[in-house]
Write a protein that holds these residues in place. Structure first.
Motif, PDB file in Angstrom:
ATOM      1  N   VAL A  69      35.806  30.805  39.171  1.00  0.00           N
ATOM      2  CA  VAL A  69      36.205  30.978  37.778  1.00  0.00           C
ATOM      3  C   VAL A  69      36.643  29.602  37.282  1.00  0.00           C
ATOM      4  O   VAL A  69      37.622  29.023  37.799  1.00  0.00           O
ATOM      5  CB  VAL A  69      37.339  32.011  37.628  1.00  0.00           C
ATOM      6  N   LEU A  70      35.933  29.071  36.265  1.00  0.00           N
ATOM      7  CA  LEU A  70      36.158  27.704  35.787  1.00  0.00           C
ATOM      8  C   LEU A  70      36.769  27.749  34.401  1.00  0.00           C
ATOM      9  O   LEU A  70      36.227  28.401  33.483  1.00  0.00           O
ATOM     10  CB  LEU A  70      34.842  26.933  35.744  1.00  0.00           C
ATOM     11  N   ASN A  71      37.895  27.017  34.259  1.00  0.00           N
ATOM     12  CA  ASN A  71      38.538  26.855  32.945  1.00  0.00           C
ATOM     13  C   ASN A  71      37.874  25.660  32.278  1.00  0.00           C
ATOM     14  O   ASN A  71      37.985  24.526  32.756  1.00  0.00           O
ATOM     15  CB  ASN A  71      40.043  26.619  33.128  1.00  0.00           C
ATOM     16  N   LEU A  72      37.166  25.904  31.182  1.00  0.00           N
ATOM     17  CA  LEU A  72      36.398  24.852  30.537  1.00  0.00           C
ATOM     18  C   LEU A  72      37.304  23.829  29.840  1.00  0.00           C
ATOM     19  O   LEU A  72      36.858  22.695  29.575  1.00  0.00           O
ATOM     20  CB  LEU A  72      35.423  25.462  29.523  1.00  0.00           C
ATOM     21  N   GLU A  73      38.544  24.181  29.545  1.00  0.00           N
ATOM     22  CA  GLU A  73      39.432  23.233  28.854  1.00  0.00           C
ATOM     23  C   GLU A  73      40.086  22.263  29.838  1.00  0.00           C
ATOM     24  O   GLU A  73      40.178  21.066  29.578  1.00  0.00           O
ATOM     25  CB  GLU A  73      40.507  24.001  28.075  1.00  0.00           C
ATOM     26  N   THR A  74      40.484  22.780  30.980  1.00  0.00           N
ATOM     27  CA  THR A  74      41.242  21.949  31.919  1.00  0.00           C
ATOM     28  C   THR A  74      40.390  21.472  33.098  1.00  0.00           C
ATOM     29  O   THR A  74      40.785  20.543  33.806  1.00  0.00           O
ATOM     30  CB  THR A  74      42.438  22.737  32.469  1.00  0.00           C
ATOM     31  N   GLY A  75      39.270  22.129  33.344  1.00  0.00           N
ATOM     32  CA  GLY A  75      38.462  21.789  34.526  1.00  0.00           C
ATOM     33  C   GLY A  75      38.989  22.421  35.792  1.00  0.00           C
ATOM     34  O   GLY A  75      38.486  22.138  36.887  1.00  0.00           O
ATOM     35  N   ALA A  76      39.985  23.319  35.674  1.00  0.00           N
ATOM     36  CA  ALA A  76      40.537  23.982  36.856  1.00  0.00           C
ATOM     37  C   ALA A  76      39.542  25.030  37.356  1.00  0.00           C
ATOM     38  O   ALA A  76      39.046  25.859  36.579  1.00  0.00           O
ATOM     39  CB  ALA A  76      41.876  24.639  36.508  1.00  0.00           C
ATOM     40  N   LEU A  77      39.259  24.973  38.676  1.00  0.00           N
ATOM     41  CA  LEU A  77      38.293  25.894  39.282  1.00  0.00           C
ATOM     42  C   LEU A  77      38.994  26.676  40.371  1.00  0.00           C
ATOM     43  O   LEU A  77      39.538  26.109  41.316  1.00  0.00           O
ATOM     44  CB  LEU A  77      37.114  25.126  39.901  1.00  0.00           C
ATOM     45  N   ASP A  78      39.036  28.015  40.199  1.00  0.00           N
ATOM     46  CA  ASP A  78      39.544  28.912  41.219  1.00  0.00           C
ATOM     47  C   ASP A  78      38.333  29.572  41.877  1.00  0.00           C
ATOM     48  O   ASP A  78      37.509  30.192  41.193  1.00  0.00           O
ATOM     49  CB  ASP A  78      40.471  29.964  40.596  1.00  0.00           C
ATOM     50  N   TYR A  79      38.205  29.447  43.226  1.00  0.00           N
ATOM     51  CA  TYR A  79      36.994  29.962  43.867  1.00  0.00           C
ATOM     52  C   TYR A  79      37.323  30.644  45.172  1.00  0.00           C
ATOM     53  O   TYR A  79      38.340  30.357  45.801  1.00  0.00           O
ATOM     54  CB  TYR A  79      35.969  28.848  44.111  1.00  0.00           C
ATOM     55  N   CYS A  80      36.399  31.558  45.557  1.00  0.00           N
ATOM     56  CA  CYS A  80      36.530  32.297  46.816  1.00  0.00           C
ATOM     57  C   CYS A  80      35.169  32.249  47.508  1.00  0.00           C
ATOM     58  O   CYS A  80      34.136  32.636  46.928  1.00  0.00           O
ATOM     59  CB  CYS A  80      36.949  33.756  46.558  1.00  0.00           C
ATOM     60  N   ASN A  81      35.168  31.807  48.763  1.00  0.00           N
ATOM     61  CA  ASN A  81      33.923  31.695  49.545  1.00  0.00           C
ATOM     62  C   ASN A  81      33.950  32.749  50.649  1.00  0.00           C
ATOM     63  O   ASN A  81      34.685  32.604  51.633  1.00  0.00           O
ATOM     64  CB  ASN A  81      33.802  30.301  50.149  1.00  0.00           C
ATOM     65  N   ALA A  82      33.154  33.824  50.444  1.00  0.00           N
ATOM     66  CA  ALA A  82      33.082  34.907  51.446  1.00  0.00           C
ATOM     67  C   ALA A  82      31.923  34.615  52.401  1.00  0.00           C
ATOM     68  O   ALA A  82      30.830  35.183  52.296  1.00  0.00           O
ATOM     69  CB  ALA A  82      32.899  36.251  50.760  1.00  0.00           C
ATOM     70  N   ALA A  83      32.191  33.647  53.341  1.00  0.00           N
ATOM     71  CA  ALA A  83      31.236  33.294  54.412  1.00  0.00           C
ATOM     72  C   ALA A  83      29.910  32.764  53.878  1.00  0.00           C
ATOM     73  O   ALA A  83      28.883  32.862  54.558  1.00  0.00           O
ATOM     74  CB  ALA A  83      30.990  34.490  55.328  1.00  0.00           C
ATOM     75  N   HIS A  84      29.890  32.159  52.686  1.00  0.00           N
ATOM     76  CA  HIS A  84      28.659  31.611  52.131  1.00  0.00           C
ATOM     77  C   HIS A  84      28.531  30.134  52.518  1.00  0.00           C
ATOM     78  O   HIS A  84      29.483  29.509  53.014  1.00  0.00           O
ATOM     79  CB  HIS A  84      28.663  31.761  50.606  1.00  0.00           C
ATOM     80  N   SER A  85      27.330  29.567  52.325  1.00  0.00           N
ATOM     81  CA  SER A  85      27.084  28.147  52.618  1.00  0.00           C
ATOM     82  C   SER A  85      28.006  27.284  51.768  1.00  0.00           C
ATOM     83  O   SER A  85      28.236  27.573  50.584  1.00  0.00           O
ATOM     84  CB  SER A  85      25.618  27.807  52.327  1.00  0.00           C
ATOM     85  N   TYR A  86      28.504  26.181  52.372  1.00  0.00           N
ATOM     86  CA  TYR A  86      29.440  25.318  51.664  1.00  0.00           C
ATOM     87  C   TYR A  86      28.716  24.588  50.543  1.00  0.00           C
ATOM     88  O   TYR A  86      27.672  23.958  50.760  1.00  0.00           O
ATOM     89  CB  TYR A  86      30.056  24.279  52.619  1.00  0.00           C
ATOM     90  N   PRO A  87      29.296  24.603  49.320  1.00  0.00           N
ATOM     91  CA  PRO A  87      28.673  23.881  48.212  1.00  0.00           C
ATOM     92  C   PRO A  87      29.035  22.402  48.266  1.00  0.00           C
ATOM     93  O   PRO A  87      29.968  21.994  48.954  1.00  0.00           O
ATOM     94  CB  PRO A  87      29.255  24.569  46.984  1.00  0.00           C
ATOM     95  N   PHE A  88      28.250  21.613  47.504  1.00  0.00           N
ATOM     96  CA  PHE A  88      28.505  20.181  47.379  1.00  0.00           C
ATOM     97  C   PHE A  88      29.256  19.926  46.079  1.00  0.00           C
ATOM     98  O   PHE A  88      28.943  20.504  45.028  1.00  0.00           O
ATOM     99  CB  PHE A  88      27.185  19.398  47.348  1.00  0.00           C
ATOM    100  N   LEU A  89      30.259  19.012  46.184  1.00  0.00           N
ATOM    101  CA  LEU A  89      30.942  18.509  44.997  1.00  0.00           C
ATOM    102  C   LEU A  89      30.553  17.052  44.846  1.00  0.00           C
ATOM    103  O   LEU A  89      30.824  16.241  45.743  1.00  0.00           O
ATOM    104  CB  LEU A  89      32.461  18.649  45.135  1.00  0.00           C
ATOM    105  N   ILE A  90      29.897  16.731  43.728  1.00  0.00           N
ATOM    106  CA  ILE A  90      29.433  15.370  43.495  1.00  0.00           C
ATOM    107  C   ILE A  90      30.347  14.756  42.446  1.00  0.00           C
ATOM    108  O   ILE A  90      30.316  15.127  41.265  1.00  0.00           O
ATOM    109  CB  ILE A  90      27.985  15.353  43.005  1.00  0.00           C
TER     110      ILE A  90
END
Length: 631
Positions: free
Chosen positions: A501-522
């Motif tokens: 869940v991404l807050n478009l004003e602040t850039g705050a990202l709350d996330y939950c990874n249920a055993a999925h492949s790790y994403p890349f942050l560039i």
């Protein structure tokens, strides 16, 4: 016959075929041998007649040349008074000649010079100024066409010796001005014809004779026929129906052959060959009894027939032994197939294995017809299944978002995703939508398995995510969806899921990874890093499991790259995986590109790496770029 065993029937058929083929081979061999023998006989007859022709031609040519020499020198010797002596010497020194006569045409009278052999073999001559008793000289005075060539007379008996049959060769005597000054007549005793013919051995009973173009006999084994019978006027039974054809060939001097029934051979069938004798109008005819020609061949043919009959008898015995030995398994096979076709209701009283197999095949045809009906129904069901699968694929396309237009008014974010199933439909999912005006929910997941079951589970999960997303906490949303999926998951499918869940004003990202492949942050300030946090097990299996979450703050131009394991597990034709190192290298290279460019380039890279290898798993890629607060 049909009630007999197949071994018995085949034995009869094969034996019949052997007899017919053997008979055909023997007949063709006999016919071929006769043809070859006929050619050899004809060649032999040509050779024999050639010997006769050569012998006769030598004497004929010799008489012609002597007569021509005398014609060229007659005027000279006459002018010196030696013509009579000259022709006498010529006759003495040429034993072939029976006489030589010169008739000179003077301005006032006709002179005749003649030399001939009498009955004692001595040469007599006379000269007379006018002799009308010699009437056989042709009138060549006005015949300009005959000035430079001679003419042969018809055969006649000598006036000086009535026992001698002879012919004369007439030749004009030319002068220097090309006018005819007289005629030369060179006589040949035809007794040499019979001698020339008798010198040639023609089989046991074969013989040869000479006739002129009109068919008169000039020589014959029966001397009484000479000049007394004509070949064309013999009994009709001597020749076959081609009598006229042979007569025409003889008259025209054309070689030929045929069959006849000669009187001298008691009318037994005979083969004959005839050919013209050069420089004359005579024909030589060679006759050989047919019985003599083919006697040896017929004896050999009879021996071959007896040998063939013995061979057929031995063959029949061998066939019986072989068929009884080889075809006994066929009877067992036939009865086994009958039991397979009919079961215990098969008719076992028949001896003919082919009939047993025929009945069995008819029954199998009935069964095959039933099978084909079932196959047709299966094909119909398959077409319906394919139609339903196509519809399911279209439905799946509507589940994952394809329209990005609603993001146009949100400049804070740039997003793009790609889904390519391994089959017609797949178990990967991605989704993104706004919970409220400033919070964007995005998710990507991978259902265990492929095909329709995975797609249905994916559709349920996607629907639950949309309906249960009433909270801004990623772990709460995942927890609610897990409980809902676990209740009705009888097939024990599970779903690895990343939800943020991404807050478009602040850039705050709350996330939950249920055993999925790790994403890349560039990050715009450093190379790509993996968000290596896992917050729980895959969802849909254990309803009592809880989940955690993590939070980060995205800076302007930061980009997130999400993917399913179909990316790293993609294999080439040798079985090598694309793997995480290649994926990291790609992300580092394309980190500054837009999400659309990055996702499409990654899919192209995977397809090029895979080549002709089949796609083993569904492939999903999603990229999100945060552009900062939109003015």
């Amino acid at each position: 016959m049909n009630k007999k065993s197949i071994a018995f029937q085949l034995g009869i058929y094969v034996l019949t075929a052997v007899i017919l083929v053997n008979a055909l081979i023997v007949f063709l061999n006999y016919k071929h041998s006769r043809d070859i023998l006929s050619k050899k006989i004809e060649e032999g007859a040509i050779h024999q007649s050639g010997l006769i022709i050569n012998e006769i031609s030598k004497k004929i040519v010799n008489d012609q040349e002597v007569s021509r020499n005398v014609a060229n020198q007659a005027l000279y010797y006459h002018a010196h008074g030696d013509l009579g002596k000259f022709i006498e010497q010529v006759v003495k020194h040429n034993r072939v000649m029976n006489g030589l006569h010169v008739r000179l045409i003077q301005s006032t009278d006709t002179l005749l010079f003649s030399s001939y052999r009498n009955s004692k073999g001595q040469v007599d001559n006379f000269q007379t100024p006018q002799n009308n008793s010699i009437t056989r000289f042709p009138n060549l005075v006005d015949s300009t066409a005959s000035i430079y060539r001679g003419i042969w007379s018809q055969p006649f008996y000598s006036a000086y010796d009535s026992t001698k049959l002879q012919v004369s060769y007439f030749l004009p005597i030319p002068s220097n001005d090309s006018t005819m000054q007289g005629i030369i007549a060179g006589d040949i005793n035809l007794g040499f014809l019979s001698q020339a013919v008798s010198n040639i051995r023609i089989g046991v009973s074969g013989f040869a004779f000479i006739v002129n173009k009109n068919g008169d006999f000039l020589s014959h084994p029966n001397p009484s026929w000479i000049l007394n019978k004509n070949l064309f006027h013999l009994e009709s039974k001597i020749f076959d129906t081609q009598h006229g054809y042979y007569e025409q060939l003889l008259e025209n001097g054309i070689p030929g052959s045929g069959t006849a029934f000669p009187e001298i051979l008691n009318y037994q069938k005979s083969w004959f060959y005839f050919a013209p004798i050069p420089h004359t109008e005579w024909r030589v005819i060679v006759v050989i009894p047919t019985k003599e020609l083919y006697d040896e061949l017929d004896v050999a043919f009879q021996e071959i027939v007896w040998i063939s009959l013995l061979g057929i008898l031995l063959t029949s015995l061998i066939i019986v032994l072989i068929f009884n030995k080889m075809l006994s398994p066929l009877a067992q096979v036939a009865r086994s197939i009958q039991r397979f076709s009919f079961g215990e209701r098969g008719r076992r009283s028949k001896k003919n294995e082919i009939e047993l197999l025929n009945d069995s095949l008819k029954e199998l045809q009935v069964q095959y017809g039933t099978y084909m009906k079932e196959q047709n129904q299966i094909r119909k069901d398959k077409r319906k299944y394919e139609k339903d699968l196509k519809s399911a694929k279209e439905i799946q396309r509507t589940i994952v978002p394809q329209d990005y237009s609603f993001l146009e008014k949100h400049g804070e974010i740039d997003l793009h995703a790609i889904l390519q199933p391994a089959e017609g439909i797949g178990g990967d999912l991605y989704d993104f939508f706004f919970i409220d005006e400033k919070h964007l929910l995005f998710t990507i997941g991978d259902v265990s398995g492929k095909g329709i079951p995975a797609a249905l589970f994916m559709a349920v999960a996607s629907t639950l995510i949309k309906t249960k997303s009433n909270d801004l906490s990623a772990m709460n949303i995942v927890d609610v969806v897990n409980k809902a999926l676990s209740k009705e998951n009888l097939n024990q499918h599970f779903l690895t899921l990343f939800l943020g869940v991404l807050n478009l004003e602040t850039g705050a990202l709350d996330y939950c990874n249920a055993a999925h492949s790790y994403p890349f942050l560039i990050s715009s300030k450093k190379r790509a890093v993996l968000l290596e946090q896992t917050h729980g097990l895959p969802i849909g299996v254990y309803s009592n499991k809880t989940y955690k979450s993590s939070s980060i703050i995205l800076s302007k131009n930061d980009q997130l790259v999400f993917y399913t394991d179909g990316v790293t597990d993609c294999k080439d034709v040798s079985g090598e995986m694309f793997g995480m190192p290649r994926l990291r290298q790609f992300v580092d290279s394309y980190g500054t590109h837009s999400p659309k460019e990055l996702t499409e380039a990654l899919l192209d890279e995977l397809m090029a790496f895979k080549g002709k290898a089949p796609q083993a798993d569904d492939i999903s890629v999603m990229a999100i770029k945060f552009n900062g607060k939109y003015p």
